[in-house]
Write a protein that holds these residues in place. Sequence first.
Motif, PDB file in Angstrom:
ATOM      1  N   PHE A 105      -3.695   2.594  -5.253  1.00  0.00           N
ATOM      2  CA  PHE A 105      -3.393   1.287  -4.687  1.00  0.00           C
ATOM      3  C   PHE A 105      -4.688   0.501  -4.672  1.00  0.00           C
ATOM      4  O   PHE A 105      -5.699   0.943  -4.132  1.00  0.00           O
ATOM      5  CB  PHE A 105      -2.842   1.373  -3.260  1.00  0.00           C
ATOM      6  CG  PHE A 105      -2.785   0.028  -2.593  1.00  0.00           C
ATOM      7  CD1 PHE A 105      -1.837  -0.901  -2.981  1.00  0.00           C
ATOM      8  CD2 PHE A 105      -3.719  -0.342  -1.639  1.00  0.00           C
ATOM      9  CE1 PHE A 105      -1.799  -2.166  -2.407  1.00  0.00           C
ATOM     10  CE2 PHE A 105      -3.691  -1.593  -1.054  1.00  0.00           C
ATOM     11  CZ  PHE A 105      -2.731  -2.509  -1.435  1.00  0.00           C
TER      12      PHE A 105
ATOM     13  N   LEU B 247      -4.261   0.333   7.095  1.00  0.00           N
ATOM     14  CA  LEU B 247      -3.799   0.301   5.711  1.00  0.00           C
ATOM     15  C   LEU B 247      -3.604   1.745   5.254  1.00  0.00           C
ATOM     16  O   LEU B 247      -4.557   2.464   5.000  1.00  0.00           O
ATOM     17  CB  LEU B 247      -4.798  -0.428   4.815  1.00  0.00           C
ATOM     18  CG  LEU B 247      -4.294  -0.843   3.448  1.00  0.00           C
ATOM     19  CD1 LEU B 247      -3.152  -1.849   3.566  1.00  0.00           C
ATOM     20  CD2 LEU B 247      -5.409  -1.447   2.623  1.00  0.00           C
TER      21      LEU B 247
ATOM     22  N   ILE C 104      -7.124   4.841  -2.952  1.00  0.00           N
ATOM     23  CA  ILE C 104      -7.098   3.464  -2.454  1.00  0.00           C
ATOM     24  C   ILE C 104      -8.398   2.778  -2.816  1.00  0.00           C
ATOM     25  O   ILE C 104      -9.465   3.346  -2.702  1.00  0.00           O
ATOM     26  CB  ILE C 104      -6.827   3.424  -0.932  1.00  0.00           C
ATOM     27  CG1 ILE C 104      -6.660   2.010  -0.445  1.00  0.00           C
ATOM     28  CG2 ILE C 104      -7.871   4.197  -0.176  1.00  0.00           C
ATOM     29  CD1 ILE C 104      -6.105   1.899   0.975  1.00  0.00           C
TER      30      ILE C 104
ATOM     31  N   ALA D 208       0.829  -1.210   0.000  1.00  0.00           N
ATOM     32  CA  ALA D 208       0.000   0.000   0.000  1.00  0.00           C
ATOM     33  C   ALA D 208       0.862   1.260   0.000  1.00  0.00           C
ATOM     34  O   ALA D 208       0.498   2.267  -0.612  1.00  0.00           O
ATOM     35  CB  ALA D 208      -0.942  -0.007   1.196  1.00  0.00           C
TER      36      ALA D 208
ATOM     37  N   TRP E  83      -6.382  -3.470  -3.940  1.00  0.00           N
ATOM     38  CA  TRP E  83      -6.130  -4.730  -3.251  1.00  0.00           C
ATOM     39  C   TRP E  83      -5.512  -5.770  -4.175  1.00  0.00           C
ATOM     40  O   TRP E  83      -4.659  -6.549  -3.769  1.00  0.00           O
ATOM     41  CB  TRP E  83      -7.420  -5.268  -2.616  1.00  0.00           C
ATOM     42  CG  TRP E  83      -8.486  -5.606  -3.610  1.00  0.00           C
ATOM     43  CD1 TRP E  83      -9.461  -4.778  -4.082  1.00  0.00           C
ATOM     44  CD2 TRP E  83      -8.666  -6.848  -4.277  1.00  0.00           C
ATOM     45  NE1 TRP E  83     -10.228  -5.423  -5.016  1.00  0.00           N
ATOM     46  CE2 TRP E  83      -9.769  -6.707  -5.153  1.00  0.00           C
ATOM     47  CE3 TRP E  83      -8.009  -8.072  -4.233  1.00  0.00           C
ATOM     48  CZ2 TRP E  83     -10.223  -7.731  -5.958  1.00  0.00           C
ATOM     49  CZ3 TRP E  83      -8.461  -9.100  -5.049  1.00  0.00           C
ATOM     50  CH2 TRP E  83      -9.564  -8.925  -5.897  1.00  0.00           C
TER      51      TRP E  83
ATOM     52  N   CYS F 185      -6.679  -6.811   2.828  1.00  0.00           N
ATOM     53  CA  CYS F 185      -6.950  -5.383   2.620  1.00  0.00           C
ATOM     54  C   CYS F 185      -8.229  -4.958   3.326  1.00  0.00           C
ATOM     55  O   CYS F 185      -8.284  -3.893   3.943  1.00  0.00           O
ATOM     56  CB  CYS F 185      -7.020  -5.054   1.137  1.00  0.00           C
ATOM     57  SG  CYS F 185      -5.397  -4.893   0.385  1.00  0.00           S
TER      58      CYS F 185
ATOM     59  N   VAL G 252      -1.689   4.659   2.723  1.00  0.00           N
ATOM     60  CA  VAL G 252      -1.101   4.885   1.405  1.00  0.00           C
ATOM     61  C   VAL G 252      -0.408   6.240   1.420  1.00  0.00           C
ATOM     62  O   VAL G 252      -0.721   7.088   2.259  1.00  0.00           O
ATOM     63  CB  VAL G 252      -2.168   4.826   0.280  1.00  0.00           C
ATOM     64  CG1 VAL G 252      -2.762   3.440   0.161  1.00  0.00           C
ATOM     65  CG2 VAL G 252      -3.250   5.863   0.485  1.00  0.00           C
TER      66      VAL G 252
END
Length: 122
Positions: free
Chosen positions: A78, A106, A114, A70, A80, A97, A108
Amino acid sequence: MASEWEELEKLSKDELIIQLVLWKNLYATLRDEKGDKNCPWYAVKPKMTGDEPGEPTTKKWAEKIAQYGAMHPKDGLFCWCDLMDYGLTEDQAYSVCQKLSAEGKLKVPEGTEIDVGQEGKE
């Protein structure tokens, strides 16, 4: 400006392992797609679980891989499914994820979108 070697020297052991598996998997996939029958022992075929690309790993490693992946997106997004490049199966990439996102673990880089499949797998 640091050389590539100096940059790699800054990585932790876990980060180096993750990078090794990523590049080994991508290299194996490339060689397999090109039909190269004379490739080295470590790149003969991509890892497979049944008919699915990838190989399940422990929850601990799946989480490390997801958090690392990530923070190192290919572009401004990003997803999964990017974790499949790191050798995770589709199911494990999706579920790790989902779990880490729900727990707020998670992250980024700033400016990166994301997609953890909130609406389900695409």
